[in-house]
Design a protein around this motif. Structure first.
Motif, PDB file in Angstrom:
ATOM      1  N   LYS A 283      -8.691   1.320   3.794  1.00  0.00           N
ATOM      2  CA  LYS A 283      -7.845   0.614   2.824  1.00  0.00           C
ATOM      3  C   LYS A 283      -6.665  -0.076   3.519  1.00  0.00           C
ATOM      4  CE  LYS A 283      -8.976   3.518  -1.176  1.00  0.00           C
ATOM      5  NZ  LYS A 283      -8.460   4.515  -2.153  1.00  0.00           N
ATOM      6  N   VAL A 284      -6.140   0.549   4.548  1.00  0.00           N
ATOM      7  CA  VAL A 284      -5.042  -0.080   5.292  1.00  0.00           C
ATOM      8  C   VAL A 284      -5.527  -1.368   5.946  1.00  0.00           C
ATOM      9  CG1 VAL A 284      -3.482   0.164   7.261  1.00  0.00           C
ATOM     10  CG2 VAL A 284      -3.793   2.077   5.684  1.00  0.00           C
TER      11      VAL A 284
ATOM     12  N   ASN B 251       0.869  -1.174   0.000  1.00  0.00           N
ATOM     13  CA  ASN B 251       0.000   0.000   0.000  1.00  0.00           C
ATOM     14  C   ASN B 251       0.905   1.221   0.000  1.00  0.00           C
ATOM     15  OD1 ASN B 251      -1.675   2.208   0.759  1.00  0.00           O
ATOM     16  ND2 ASN B 251      -3.120   0.816   1.755  1.00  0.00           N
TER      17      ASN B 251
ATOM     18  N   THR C 194      -4.017   7.209   1.037  1.00  0.00           N
ATOM     19  CA  THR C 194      -4.795   6.029   1.411  1.00  0.00           C
ATOM     20  C   THR C 194      -5.704   6.384   2.578  1.00  0.00           C
ATOM     21  OG1 THR C 194      -4.652   3.663   1.938  1.00  0.00           O
ATOM     22  CG2 THR C 194      -3.126   5.125   3.083  1.00  0.00           C
TER      23      THR C 194
ATOM     24  N   THR D  40      -5.942  -4.014   3.377  1.00  0.00           N
ATOM     25  CA  THR D  40      -4.646  -4.558   2.966  1.00  0.00           C
ATOM     26  C   THR D  40      -4.167  -5.606   3.956  1.00  0.00           C
ATOM     27  OG1 THR D  40      -4.038  -2.455   1.905  1.00  0.00           O
ATOM     28  CG2 THR D  40      -2.252  -3.987   2.423  1.00  0.00           C
TER      29      THR D  40
END
Length: 806
Positions: A147-148, A119, A143, A151
């Motif tokens: 989204k983290v 990422n 980001t 991931t």
């Protein structure tokens, strides 16, 4: 969470999922929902946190349409949810810590600490293996929090998230793994029982019976292969997808190879296979993993939840300052933060103008202006007078610990250690596969019957965990023991630095002397009560020991407001109180002229008119003579003081002829003195008051800050000790030196284990079943060796009671 929307046709949409609501929509507190499921999800999210929400996704009351459309991590787009989870946020970056219960092996380190490759918005990710946590810093422009998390989930480390963060108990051992262990144990026991015909060598007349037993074993092995071994397959597959081999990969490969080989023998009628070994491997590996996890929980080496920094923060109660320990600070308390003090908890600024230095958190040293009513984060340092903040979030000790232990603070201290861990974690599996391939070729050419047992045993027996964790567990327990004794270290590296120290440098004021037992006399022009309030207000803005003693002496409750405060370190302080310019400090600072000072004195001027001075008589701590007497024979000693030479004879008698005594020392003088010692080859330990000796503490090989009911926490120090624990200082040094022997012993034991284990496995003399028992037991034996040895040593030194180790 989506917001309430209305289309151009005034059609009401569901407050939770955004779908169009039917005519018989459900309403709650002026919010509309398309079904009971959405309403229920909304209530749970707002009342109980996210863990219940995950379970709720399996609730039959939620419609299939909602299941298909609802994103599992959509709630992380909600700003209120984000504020409860993040630890720091500014215009560019966000800091957050995730608990990853799936983390079980040290080879996870490489994958998780290279999250930035997966990422691009991630700046850094630091793993705390023993607590199964990862600290992530990401750029908000590239980001998002959601989204983290996605991931992390994609690579097999879905974070455990709860909005009730501080008081929420973390989940116990994964129940699904317990069920898998139960099935593996049942099948393994029965396979062993039905394998007796093979073990006893039943002759050909009983071939039919033996064949039946083989097929039953085959059937019993299937649920173990397909269900119980799932954790190894899942972990291996997700690591392979990201082009990385973790330690589960060879274990999964050994299980698959053993099962396929055994199935072939049974189906072809050429043998009974190795179903006993395969089921035993899965059973003992799962049992070992669960046992390790439980042991890690019981033997908590982290200081976050077992002890707090031995510092106190000023809490305003009934218009008076009350020193309060960190654990006792609660939301709703009003904290008084002095000049150059660290903010220990998130809060709202209620008084004063804040110029906050967040370099401790972000690395950026430019102070940030915050006005009344704005949010300030823990970890920032106030740089312009006193401020008051209303606490909105409980003190997160773990957050302060992580900040203190950031790599940037002592950049080179652990570089070699970290790179070694990464290198071994990344290449261990490849080395293992190479050994297995060479062994397979050798036995295929010489004795094919030994090929499968040898290769399988190699995959199972080798384990880098014992090797990599030997240092972690040994140092971890020492940190825990020292923390219980109010000697709090930044990190494990400090233990080694203390053990290597050869020269100890003391600051005098606030270190050798006590600020709580000062005899103060004022000489000069008469100060009215109002003028004393002005002087007290200026002194209250400083964290210097003499300033604090002066405030206590003047005894004025709530201080008047101070503006344009400035502190010249080692010289004095000034600012406007009640509209008048007040200066406190040395004669030269206050008047601009040089003059021999009468002992330890603080001069006072109001509107540039010299009024007089406060004369302090130093009181040396009662425990100092005995401590110095113990240190004199082991270390070179020095004392650096900003005062004049009035105390020279007293100090000479206390420290002896060989000690170095220097007076009139400015902060830069102290720093340069330590530099010169280091150039001569000395390993320097500096012991000071924490705030006024920041440069010297940072320059020294080990910086120890002494605290006495004050907020002396500074990122410049490597250790903090409560003043009352000074008599035990020599014992702390001894346990740090002895710690090295335990580390070496455990490290050697780890290496020997892997060499001996692989040697037997390569020769085909080690049963895969025995290897499966030895592999998890190696890590546990290291843990018991390190924990037991260091605890026994601490108990002999009187640093640990029997109750503390049970």
């Amino acid at each position: 969470m989506s917001t309430l929307k209305e289309t151009t046709q005034q059609q009401i949409q569901c407050y939770h999922c955004g779908e169009a609501c039917p005519n018989d929509r459900i309403s709650l507190e002026s919010k509309h929902f398309c079904c009971e499921g959405c309403k229920l999800v909304y209530e749970v999210l707002n009342q109980t946190g996210l863990c219940e929400y995950y379970n709720l996704n399996e609730n039959p009351g939620i419609s299939q349409k909602l299941k298909a459309r609802q994103d599992k991590f959509q709630f992380l787009d909600d700003e209120k949810t984000q504020l409860q989870l993040i630890t720091f946020q500014d215009e560019t970056q966000v800091h957050i810590t995730f608990y990853l219960p799936q983390m079980h092996c040290s080879s996870c380190l490489y994958l998780l600490e290279n999250l930035h490759r997966l990422n691009e918005g991630v700046v850094s990710s630091k793993v705390n293996f023993t607590r199964k946590e990862v600290d992530v810093v990401f750029l908000s422009a590239k980001t998002t929090l959601r989204k983290v998390v996605e991931t992390l989930t994609a690579i097999g480390y879905e974070p455990y998230i709860s909005l009730n963060d501080l008081k929420e108990k973390r989940p116990a051992i994964d129940k699904s793994m317990v069920f898998q262990l139960g099935i593996a144990g049942f099948c393994f026991g029965n396979v062993m029982l039905l394998s007796f015909p093979e073990y006893l060598g039943i002759d050909a007349s009983e071939t039919a019976l033996r064949g039946i037993f083989r097929w039953i074993n085959f059937g019993l092995a299937i649920p173990v292969f397909l269900y119980s071994a799932l954790p190894f397959y899942t972990s291996s597959w997700k690591s392979l997808k990201h082009k990385f081999l973790n330690i589960d990969a060879p274990i999964a490969l050994a299980i698959i190879i053993t099962f396929i080989r055994s199935a072939y023998e049974v189906i072809s009628g050429t043998g009974g296979g190795y179903f006993d070994s395969m089921t035993g491997i899965v059973f003992f590996m799962l049992a070992g993993r669960i046992l390790q996890d439980k042991t890690y929980r019981q033997l908590s080496f982290e200081r976050d939840y077992t002890s707090y920094f031995p510092i106190a923060v000023s809490v305003l109660k009934e218009e008076k300052e009350q020193p309060t320990r960190l654990p006792d600070i609660k939301p709703g308390d009003t904290l008084l933060i002095h000049h150059e003090e660290l903010i220990p908890a998130d809060g709202i600024l209620t008084r004063g103008k804040a110029f906050i230095d967040y370099s401790f958190v972000t690395g950026e040293s430019l102070p940030v202006l915050r006005e009344v009513g704005e949010l300030v984060y823990a970890g920032g340092k106030q740089t312009s007078g006193n401020i008051e903040i209303l606490v909105v979030k409980e003190v997160t000790q773990s957050y302060l610990t992580r900040l203190w232990n950031k790599d940037e603070m002592k950049a080179n201290a652990e570089e070699k250690h970290v790179s070694f861990v990464h290198l071994l974690s990344r290449w261990f599996t490849y080395i293992l596969l190479t050994i297995a391939a060479v062994t397979a070729v050798y036995w295929q050419l010489n004795d094919p019957a030994r090929l499968w047992p040898a290769v399988t045993a190699i995959f199972i027996i080798a384990c880098p965990c014992a090797l990599l964790l030997s240092n972690t567990f040994t140092n971890g327990n020492i940190l825990r023991i020292l923390g219980q004794n109010k000697f709090y270290l930044r990190s494990a590296q400090v233990i080694e630095d203390i053990a290597k120290a050869t020269h100890i440098v003391f600051d005098k004021t606030g270190t050798l002397t006590s600020t709580r037992e000062q005899d103060i006399v004022y000489e000069g022009k008469f100060l009215t009560d109002y003028q004393e309030q002005q002087v007290s207000a200026i002194a209250a803005c400083s964290g210097h020991p003499l300033s604090r003693a002066l405030v206590a002496y003047l005894e004025h409750g709530r201080q008047m407001e101070v503006t344009e405060f400035n502190e010249a370190t080692g010289q004095g302080i000034e600012g406007y109180a009640g509209g008048d310019l007040i200066k406190l400090g040395t004669y030269q600072f206050v008047t601009g002229n040089k003059k021999q000072q009468p002992g330890t004195a603080v001069f006072v001027s109001i509107e540039d008119e010299l009024y007089g001075y406060f004369l302090f008589s130093n009181h040396y701590r009662n425990e100092i003579p005995a401590l110095i007497n113990q240190l004199r024979g082991q270390y070179q000693l020095s004392v650096l003081s900003g005062d004049n030479e009035t105390e020279k004879n007293t100090l000479r008698g206390l420290l002896g002829r060989n000690a170095t005594l220097l007076f009139h020392q400015k902060p830069e003088d102290k720093l340069n003195y330590i530099k010169n010692l280091q150039l001569k080859g000395a390993r320097v330990m500096m012991i000071g008051d924490g705030l006024n000796d920041a440069g010297a503490l940072k320059q020294s090989d080990v910086g120890v800050a002494i605290t006495e009911q004050t907020n002396n926490f500074t990122p410049s120090s490597d250790a903090i000790i409560e003043a009352g624990r000074l008599p035990q200082l020599t014992r702390f040094f001894r346990i740090c030196r002895a710690n090295r022997n335990i580390v070496v012993a455990s490290f050697v034991m780890s290496i020997v284990y892997n060499i001996i284990g692989l040697a037997f496995a390569v020769q085909g003399n080690l049963s895969p079943l025995v290897a499966a028992i030895l592999m998890p037991s190696s890590s546990l034996s290291i843990l018991l060796l390190t924990f037991g040895s260091s605890s026994l040593m601490a108990r002999k030194m009187g640093l640990l009671s029997k109750k503390s180790t049970t």
